[in-house]
Write a protein that holds these residues in place. Structure first.
Motif, mmCIF file in Angstrom:
data_model
loop_
_atom_site.group_PDB
_atom_site.id
_atom_site.type_symbol
_atom_site.label_atom_id
_atom_site.label_comp_id
_atom_site.label_asym_id
_atom_site.label_seq_id
_atom_site.Cartn_x
_atom_site.Cartn_y
_atom_site.Cartn_z
ATOM 1 N N TYR A 1 43.258 14.023 22.525
ATOM 2 C CA TYR A 1 42.630 14.897 23.514
ATOM 3 C C TYR A 1 41.797 14.068 24.492
ATOM 4 O O TYR A 1 40.577 14.238 24.637
ATOM 5 C CB TYR A 1 41.789 16.012 22.897
ATOM 6 C CG TYR A 1 41.456 17.098 23.900
ATOM 7 C CD1 TYR A 1 42.466 17.737 24.617
ATOM 8 C CD2 TYR A 1 40.147 17.459 24.157
ATOM 9 C CE1 TYR A 1 42.174 18.714 25.557
ATOM 10 C CE2 TYR A 1 39.834 18.440 25.093
ATOM 11 C CZ TYR A 1 40.858 19.059 25.795
ATOM 12 O OH TYR A 1 40.570 20.014 26.740
ATOM 13 N N ARG B 1 41.688 14.221 27.582
ATOM 14 C CA ARG B 1 41.170 14.982 28.728
ATOM 15 C C ARG B 1 39.649 15.085 28.686
ATOM 16 O O ARG B 1 38.981 14.922 29.722
ATOM 17 C CB ARG B 1 41.809 16.379 28.725
ATOM 18 C CG ARG B 1 41.411 17.278 29.866
ATOM 19 C CD ARG B 1 42.220 18.568 29.787
ATOM 20 N NE ARG B 1 41.710 19.588 30.674
ATOM 21 C CZ ARG B 1 42.216 20.822 30.759
ATOM 22 N NH1 ARG B 1 43.254 21.147 30.001
ATOM 23 N NH2 ARG B 1 41.696 21.713 31.581
ATOM 24 N N GLY C 1 37.022 12.679 31.039
ATOM 25 C CA GLY C 1 36.081 13.404 31.879
ATOM 26 C C GLY C 1 34.648 12.958 31.649
ATOM 27 O O GLY C 1 33.879 12.780 32.602
ATOM 28 N N CYS D 1 47.848 10.027 25.202
ATOM 29 C CA CYS D 1 47.140 11.045 24.431
ATOM 30 C C CYS D 1 48.020 11.546 23.295
ATOM 31 O O CYS D 1 49.094 12.109 23.526
ATOM 32 C CB CYS D 1 46.734 12.206 25.331
ATOM 33 S SG CYS D 1 45.841 13.511 24.451
ATOM 34 N N LEU E 1 47.326 12.896 33.531
ATOM 35 C CA LEU E 1 46.107 13.294 32.829
ATOM 36 C C LEU E 1 44.823 12.965 33.594
ATOM 37 O O LEU E 1 43.930 13.823 33.694
ATOM 38 C CB LEU E 1 46.089 12.679 31.431
ATOM 39 C CG LEU E 1 44.939 13.081 30.510
ATOM 40 C CD1 LEU E 1 44.839 14.592 30.379
ATOM 41 C CD2 LEU E 1 45.114 12.432 29.141
ATOM 42 N N ARG F 1 44.350 15.632 36.071
ATOM 43 C CA ARG F 1 43.939 16.887 35.441
ATOM 44 C C ARG F 1 42.434 16.873 35.194
ATOM 45 O O ARG F 1 41.736 17.885 35.359
ATOM 46 C CB ARG F 1 44.708 17.067 34.142
ATOM 47 C CG ARG F 1 44.296 18.210 33.236
ATOM 48 C CD ARG F 1 44.544 19.583 33.840
ATOM 49 N NE ARG F 1 43.338 20.174 34.375
ATOM 50 C CZ ARG F 1 43.223 21.444 34.734
ATOM 51 N NH1 ARG F 1 44.269 22.260 34.644
ATOM 52 N NH2 ARG F 1 42.090 21.910 35.212
ATOM 53 N N VAL F 2 41.915 15.719 34.806
ATOM 54 C CA VAL F 2 40.477 15.567 34.583
ATOM 55 C C VAL F 2 39.704 15.783 35.884
ATOM 56 O O VAL F 2 38.647 16.427 35.895
ATOM 57 C CB VAL F 2 40.166 14.184 33.989
ATOM 58 C CG1 VAL F 2 38.672 13.906 34.002
ATOM 59 C CG2 VAL F 2 40.725 14.069 32.578
ATOM 60 N N ASP G 1 39.334 19.353 36.415
ATOM 61 C CA ASP G 1 38.282 19.888 35.542
ATOM 62 C C ASP G 1 36.908 19.691 36.165
ATOM 63 O O ASP G 1 36.096 20.621 36.231
ATOM 64 C CB ASP G 1 38.305 19.173 34.182
ATOM 65 C CG ASP G 1 39.527 19.504 33.345
ATOM 66 O OD1 ASP G 1 40.191 20.516 33.634
ATOM 67 O OD2 ASP G 1 39.803 18.746 32.406
ATOM 68 N N GLU H 1 38.392 23.739 35.565
ATOM 69 C CA GLU H 1 38.532 23.429 34.145
ATOM 70 C C GLU H 1 39.273 24.524 33.380
ATOM 71 O O GLU H 1 40.075 24.245 32.491
ATOM 72 C CB GLU H 1 37.141 23.216 33.520
ATOM 73 C CG GLU H 1 37.168 22.821 32.065
ATOM 74 C CD GLU H 1 35.769 22.573 31.528
ATOM 75 O OE1 GLU H 1 35.659 22.278 30.322
ATOM 76 O OE2 GLU H 1 34.795 22.687 32.298
#
Length: 206
Positions: free
Chosen positions: A78, A80, A84, A99, A184, A187-188, A191, A196
């Motif tokens: 995980y 992510r 972050g 991941c 990834l 994606r962070v 967030d 998020e």
């Protein structure tokens, strides 16, 4: 197993190889509210390095350099969340990354149990304890139990990667997994920018 404890930063000149398992411990699970407290690493050699970070300065140039080193693959479960936290508190964009949770979801479609404890038990025969998961990671001194717990979260990620890579190849999903790993860090950024809890790829928006 040996757990090497470091106050504030990794020692200069420490070489952990080209593939490093990483995890972090925090004061909670909310970006912007909870501090990053501890980062643990392993080279996959059965040993771990645990860094208790100095808050709020986070003066850890050696750790930061490792996180952004393009020649070193960073393994997470995980990732992510950890990536972050590193972006928020250390000011770095961690890459390249892998991941095991993403790999598990793509490879182990026969189950909905993709936590590290379940994954470790099935694939590498290790029964992990989560007793210290909710302990006070912001304490001035970490207990031996906390150090052992932090180490356990990174000791087996290399072995899990090997098992998951074989399963991904068997199912013809290696390229798809790599594309997810490459995305990834982006994606962070979503967030941290406020998306998020939103799936921007979904047809409907709630």
């Amino acid at each position: 197993m040996t757990v090497f404890y470091h106050e504030g930063d990794l020692p200069a000149g420490l070489d952990l190889g080209k593939s490093i398992a990483l995890d972090s411990e925090t004061m909670g699970l909310r970006f912007g509210r909870d501090d990053l407290c501890v980062v643990q690493l392993s080279a996959g050699d059965g040993h771990a390095h645990v860094v208790r970070l100095n808050r709020p300065a986070y003066d850890c140039p050696n750790l930061k350099a490792l996180l952004v080193d393009p020649s070193v693959l960073k393994l997470f479960h995980y990732g992510r969340f950890d990536i972050g936290m590193f972006a928020l508190h250390l000011g770095v964009d961690t890459s390249p990354v892998y991941c095991t949770k993403i790999a598990s979801k793509l490879a182990r479609t026969y189950t909905d149990r993709h936590g590290l404890k379940d994954l470790s038990r099935e694939l590498v025969g290790v029964d992990m304890s989560k007793a210290q998961q909710s302990s006070d990671w912001g304490a001035a001194t970490l207990t031996p139990e906390q150090l052992a717990y932090a180490a356990s979260d990174v000791l087996h990620l290399h072995a899990l990667k090997d098992k998951l890579d074989a399963m991904l190849a068997r199912e013809g999903r290696s390229a798809l997994a790599q594309a997810c790993f490459d995305f990834l860090p982006q994606r962070v950024k979503l967030d941290l920018a406020g998306w998020e809890d939103c799936d921007i790829f979904a047809h409907s928006w709630i």
